[in-house]
Scaffold this motif. Sequence first.
Motif, mmCIF file in Angstrom:
data_model
loop_
_atom_site.group_PDB
_atom_site.id
_atom_site.type_symbol
_atom_site.label_atom_id
_atom_site.label_comp_id
_atom_site.label_asym_id
_atom_site.label_seq_id
_atom_site.Cartn_x
_atom_site.Cartn_y
_atom_site.Cartn_z
ATOM 1 N N SER A 49 0.850 -1.194 0.000
ATOM 2 C CA SER A 49 0.000 0.000 0.000
ATOM 3 C C SER A 49 0.881 1.238 0.000
ATOM 4 C CB SER A 49 -0.916 0.006 1.223
ATOM 5 O OG SER A 49 -1.475 1.275 1.456
ATOM 6 N N PHE A 50 0.591 2.198 -0.900
ATOM 7 C CA PHE A 50 1.300 3.467 -0.886
ATOM 8 C C PHE A 50 0.925 4.279 0.348
ATOM 9 C CE2 PHE A 50 2.298 2.512 -5.255
ATOM 10 C CZ PHE A 50 3.484 3.176 -5.486
ATOM 11 N N THR A 51 -0.353 4.213 0.744
ATOM 12 C CA THR A 51 -0.821 4.981 1.903
ATOM 13 C C THR A 51 -0.110 4.541 3.175
ATOM 14 O OG1 THR A 51 -2.995 5.243 0.876
ATOM 15 C CG2 THR A 51 -2.838 5.640 3.245
ATOM 16 N N ALA A 52 -0.097 3.218 3.428
ATOM 17 C CA ALA A 52 0.544 2.704 4.642
ATOM 18 C C ALA A 52 2.051 2.936 4.611
ATOM 19 C CB ALA A 52 0.239 1.212 4.797
ATOM 20 N N ALA A 53 2.667 2.781 3.432
ATOM 21 C CA ALA A 53 4.115 2.986 3.324
ATOM 22 C C ALA A 53 4.471 4.444 3.574
ATOM 23 C CB ALA A 53 4.599 2.545 1.952
ATOM 24 N N ALA A 54 3.681 5.371 3.023
ATOM 25 C CA ALA A 54 3.939 6.791 3.239
ATOM 26 C C ALA A 54 3.840 7.146 4.719
ATOM 27 C CB ALA A 54 2.955 7.631 2.425
ATOM 28 N N ALA A 55 2.855 6.558 5.401
ATOM 29 C CA ALA A 55 2.703 6.815 6.839
ATOM 30 C C ALA A 55 3.888 6.264 7.626
ATOM 31 C CB ALA A 55 1.398 6.200 7.337
ATOM 32 N N SER A 56 4.376 5.081 7.244
ATOM 33 C CA SER A 56 5.481 4.473 7.982
ATOM 34 C C SER A 56 6.785 5.234 7.795
ATOM 35 C CB SER A 56 5.661 3.011 7.547
ATOM 36 O OG SER A 56 6.139 2.922 6.218
#
Length: 334
Positions: free
Chosen positions: A44-51
């Motif tokens: 996921s781009f969303t989860a990766a960006a948050a991490s």
Amino acid sequence: MSRRASEREDRAGGPEGAPSAASQRIWLPLNALRAFEAVARERSFTAAAASLHVSQSALSRHVGRLEELIGRRLLERRPSGVALTPAGAALLPVLTGSFDRIEQTIRGLRQEGAGPRLLRVHMPPTFLTVFGVDLLKAFRAAFPGVLIDVSSSNGVGLPASRALDVAVVFDKPRVDDRVRDLLWTVSCTPACSPEVAAAAAGRSLDDFLQQAELLHVKLENEPFGVFWADYARQRGLSVDERRGLAFDTEALAVQWAMAGGGVVLIDDGTWQREVDAGRLVTVGPTVDTAYGYYLTLHPDDLHDPAIALFRSFLINRFAGGGPRPPLPPTAPAP
């Protein structure tokens, strides 16, 4: 050789301008590699960006530039999330392993001179309960200069997203980039409490199991009832493996069985003490499985003194698949 000629050779990387090994390395975009590894791991781009605490657009740009550098698509965007292409699937484990080893080296350098060596060890819950606690206690007594950080999770193979030095894993034989030492191969034997076994007197195993409560151990990424299904297939039984109770660990399933709650498939060597004490009664023949317990580490760590000590200690205790180490006289804690 004159001093000026020597300087020219150093700048060129070797005699007659031959490039040095370092100068031959391709440029590695570390931020882009880290971005791809995070997206591929999270799917996921969303989860990766948050991490990583960056914007999705920045993350997307990094991945795009990495794909341009390689000349291959690494990710496919789908409605359900992100999927790896064959090129991405080939790159991900190499990146993850490299980042893990970099992190491990940095941690080790930080710890130099700061105190004893910290060894990060992972063990499945049942292994840790039945064998691991006493093994770790004996290891610490023999090597007090090595501290132990223990983690545990249920599942098949190495746990995801954990930085580990060495792990005992429950798994099938496989070929990958890890060193795998087989501790023992797991077998399956149906067992229950003496009271439940008494009710089976005079009945066939097939008839008994069709009526009994089957107890299962849940495994990540494995179908429900996988062990009972394999046992029924090997013994030619008409048992419906889809019914019964499922537990997170084998230790919990065995405790439920000893309390009269049903029939569980046990590994004889693991639970021999309970059988000898009469708390469990085996009610059918033993079959072999494709699973075993493996000591797993990265080949780059074979010469790490602490890891080498731990590996040698465990292999000697289990004698390469031989009898399990002796157990203490008290029952394991829940």
